[in-house]
Write a protein that holds these residues in place. Structure first.
Motif, mmCIF file in Angstrom:
data_model
loop_
_atom_site.group_PDB
_atom_site.id
_atom_site.type_symbol
_atom_site.label_atom_id
_atom_site.label_comp_id
_atom_site.label_asym_id
_atom_site.label_seq_id
_atom_site.Cartn_x
_atom_site.Cartn_y
_atom_site.Cartn_z
ATOM 1 N N ALA A 203 46.707 30.179 48.181
ATOM 2 C CA ALA A 203 47.914 29.867 47.424
ATOM 3 C C ALA A 203 48.359 31.094 46.628
ATOM 4 N N GLY A 204 49.660 31.273 46.548
ATOM 5 C CA GLY A 204 50.209 32.379 45.777
ATOM 6 C C GLY A 204 50.314 33.690 46.525
ATOM 7 N N VAL A 205 49.759 33.777 47.730
ATOM 8 C CA VAL A 205 49.803 35.018 48.510
ATOM 9 C C VAL A 205 51.145 35.122 49.223
ATOM 10 N N LYS A 206 51.800 36.269 49.098
ATOM 11 C CA LYS A 206 53.116 36.465 49.704
ATOM 12 C C LYS A 206 53.064 37.262 50.997
ATOM 13 N N GLN A 207 51.984 38.027 51.214
ATOM 14 C CA GLN A 207 51.878 38.796 52.443
ATOM 15 C C GLN A 207 50.423 39.101 52.746
ATOM 16 N N LEU A 208 50.145 39.316 54.019
ATOM 17 C CA LEU A 208 48.816 39.694 54.483
ATOM 18 C C LEU A 208 48.856 41.137 54.958
ATOM 19 N N GLY B 191 46.036 40.430 48.378
ATOM 20 C CA GLY B 191 45.767 40.606 46.956
ATOM 21 C C GLY B 191 44.479 41.353 46.677
ATOM 22 N N GLY B 192 44.125 42.296 47.558
ATOM 23 C CA GLY B 192 42.914 43.084 47.359
ATOM 24 C C GLY B 192 41.641 42.410 47.822
ATOM 25 N N LYS B 193 41.706 41.193 48.321
ATOM 26 C CA LYS B 193 40.521 40.465 48.786
ATOM 27 C C LYS B 193 40.536 40.358 50.303
ATOM 28 N N THR B 194 39.344 40.408 50.880
ATOM 29 C CA THR B 194 39.205 40.251 52.321
ATOM 30 C C THR B 194 39.141 38.767 52.673
#
Length: 674
Positions: A141-146, A119-122
């Motif tokens: 939480a809420g992240v779908k992919q890395l 999500g744009g964060k490291t």
């Protein structure tokens, strides 16, 4: 003792009060109670890495590898990993235990610059403190992919590992550029890969394009492959080059076709005569006649000739990596040494990839392998590679006999068999010793299960022929053991079929009844002098010694200059001497060993004249009568000393000679199948 004297003893020595009490007790006869020593507390280990299960990982991993930086030999990697459970810790693994190497050869030190984003964060990552090949990431939480970015740092020089990137050739082993989620079988993880190559380059791989056909880079330099399981991806490396040629080795329309993909430093190195091409086509034909089935959808030889790109021979089920020095085609009549490489790796598609030892198979790349059956996996592959080279015309029968003679002589003189049996050598990979040099290799032994098992299977072949009045042979074992597809699968099945020791014995008994378990265990478990040579005698040949090297030995370099060859005096003085006089090897307990020579020393002079190979050979010959021992001036570091070796056996080189009045079973073994 006066009290004042007693106290002087205590405090002058700086003894603590408990020590003083102990000493008083010793003086007075009283024994004070002793407190239990305080031991350090063992801290608990970190949580175990999740064990793999055969369940699909959700989604498809997207892998992009930019291999176009030839200057720095750095491959830039981008990896997108779908998340299974947001809000939990994800463990990513760098492959460590690699099929075909039989060892924990994955080098995580070549991975660098790891950045994880979502999500744009490291996101922070943490390396496991027990397994350095495991990386932990807490998924918000809420992240779908890395999204991962990192580099694979291919060695720039040979001292840091095998060179896989040169100005003209790039080799991509997907395990070196891959991180994958723990807890799942490699076959249950889907990956779609893209590879960027330098402008104008072409590539060869068992991977196919989105249309299911062999593919090449687009106008943007990217090669786009169809999605595949992680297991298939890791088993399908890439050879790419500035100079590339592809030869189809089967007739058009042949099911499960085979092709030869060639790269080289120079375009002229790819030029083969019609006869040379036919020999490679005959290799495919003879292998099919031997095994009777093809357990691959297609097969791609990846073949490199180079001085800079690292040499290699590594098997995969639908391809193989093969790297030799230049001159494979150009020096065809002079150099035979590398022409058993392609047959060996091709045989592995059946033996090692399709049929695989049960204790060696693992569901992913971070579980230890066990190598107890490598004498079949590698040993019988070495045997069939040798035989198929002869049957296809890659080697002449004379060259094959020369090679076998050298192998037998080397093994028969192997000093280490006095203490270490052949079965134990299958542990080389798990010992971490394979690929590392050994100063006293013939005493320590190494991966002897390759060549010594060749003699075991020659023994089995000739015994079967003898027992069945020449009606059966090891060919029948090969077809029964390796050629039978899964009960529910047709040709082209790629799922491994595992086996155990009892399966080998049972199949041998279907060919020719015998106590095969005892036959194998006696040859695998014994220690003592001498290689197993019953099969050689039963084949109608014997080992003899001559004063000149065989044609095979003179052309065994596999390409390159004659000056780069060592002077091999293993069976006379017991040394192998490099072009500059340095001792590459000294045989244990040989005349040179007894004279005090060791590997790494350098011969400066022979009979007080500067070292030359022909001068040393002449000195050995001149001492047959014992009147002029071989006098050497040797250098070790900055020290010089003189050494005298009274060897009277002259020059000795191995050869095979027919035993009169016996059937030529070796000739029958080498003969091409109609």
């Amino acid at each position: 003792m006066p009290r004042s004297v007693t106290h002087k003893v205590f405090w002058r020595r700086g003894l603590a009060a408990p020590c003083a009490v102990a000493l008083i007790g010793a003086l007075t006869g009283a024994v004070p109670a002793q407190a239990a020593p305080t031991a350090p507390t063992l801290l608990p280990l970190p949580p175990a890495i999740p064990a793999p299960v055969n369940q699909a990982w959700p989604g498809v991993l997207q892998l992009e590898v930019d291999a176009s930086d030839l200057d720095h030999r750095v491959q830039q990697v981008r990896l997108t990993v779908p998340v299974k459970r947001p809000g939990e810790r994800l463990t990513l693994l760098y492959p460590r235990w690699l099929p075909g190497t039989h060892s924990a050869s994955g080098d995580v030190n070549q991975l660098a610059g790891l950045i994880v984003r979502a999500g744009g964060k490291t996101l922070a990552w943490e390396r496991d403190t027990v397994d350095a090949h495991a990386f932990h990431v807490d998924v918000p939480a809420g992240v779908k992919q890395l999204q991962l970015e990192y580099q694979h740092l291919s060695p720039v020089n040979r001292s840091n590992g095998r060179v896989a990137v040169s100005p003209a050739i790039v080799g991509v082993q997907w395990n070196q550029v891959m991180l994958y989620p723990a807890g799942h079988y490699a076959s249950a993880i889907q990956v779609q890969a893209r590879l960027k190559l330098p402008a104008g380059w072409q590539q060869g791989s068992a991977l196919r394009g989105l249309d299911g056909k062999p593919t090449q880079p687009g106008t943007d330099g990217w090669v786009r492959y169809a999605p595949a399981s992680l297991e298939t991806l890791v088993d399908s490396p890439v050879f790419a080059g500035r100079h590339f040629k592809r030869l189809e080795l089967d007739e058009p329309g042949t099911p499960n076709p085979v092709a030869l993909n060639m790269v080289a430093d120079e375009a002229e190195q790819l030029e083969a005569t019609p006869e040379q091409v036919q020999a490679h086509r005959d290799l495919v034909t003879q292998a099919h006649k031997l095994f009777g089935a093809r357990h691959f959808r297609q097969y791609d030889f990846l073949f490199a000739q180079s001085r800079e790109f690292g040499g290699i021979g590594l098997e995969h089920q639908e391809s193989s990596e093969n790297g030799v020095r230049p001159g494979y085609f150009k020096d065809w009549d002079k150099r035979q040494g590398s022409r058993e490489l392609l047959p060996h790796e091709f045989v592995h598609s059946w033996n090692g990839k399709f049929r695989r030892p049960a204790d060696l198979w693992t569901p992913q790349y971070n579980l230890p392998m066990r190598n107890s059956l490598l004498w079949l996996y590698e040993g019988q592959t070495q045997f069939w590679g040798h035989v198929l080279a002869a049957r296809s015309g890659l080697s002449t029968p004379e060259q094959s006999r020369d090679r076998l003679a050298n192998t037998i002589a080397w093994l028969d003189a192997r000093a280490g068999r006095l203490w270490r049996n052949l079965q134990d050598t299958t542990n080389e990979g798990t010992m971490g010793a394979r690929g590392r040099g050994k100063d006293w290799g013939d005493w320590q032994r190494g991966a002897d299960y390759y060549d010594e098992a060749t003699l075991i299977w020659l023994d089995a072949d000739t015994l079967i022929r003898e027992k069945t009045a020449e009606r059966q042979s090891m060919d029948d074992f090969a077809r029964a053991f390796f050629g039978t597809p899964h009960a529910s699968a047709a040709d082209g099945a790629v799922q491994p079929l595992t086996y155990r020791f009892d399966d080998i014995v049972a199949t041998l008994n279907t060919v020719a009844p015998n106590d095969w378990a005892a036959f194998l265990r006696q040859r695998l478990d014994r220690t003592g002098t001498g290689a197993p040579l019953d099969g050689l005698a039963r084949s109608g040949w014997k080992l003899v010694w001559r004063e000149t090297e065989s044609k095979f030995a003179r052309g065994s370099g596999g390409g390159g200059d004659d000056a780069e060859r060592s002077q091999d005096l293993s069976w006379s003085l017991g040394v192998r001497v490099a072009a500059d006089g340095k001792l590459d090897a000294v045989a244990w307990d040989s005349p040179a060993f007894k004279a005090g020579l060791a590997p790494g020393m350098q011969i400066v002079a022979v009979q007080m004249a500067s070292y030359k190979p022909e001068r040393l050979a002449a000195a050995i010959t001149a001492n047959k009568d014992g009147k002029q021992p071989v006098a050497l001036l040797v250098k070790q570091g900055e020290l010089y000393r003189q050494v005298s070796i009274d060897w009277r056996g002259g020059l000795r080189y191995p050869a095979l000679e027919r035993i009169a009045g016996t059937p030529d079973r070796l000739g029958s073994l080498y003969a091409p199948r109609p």
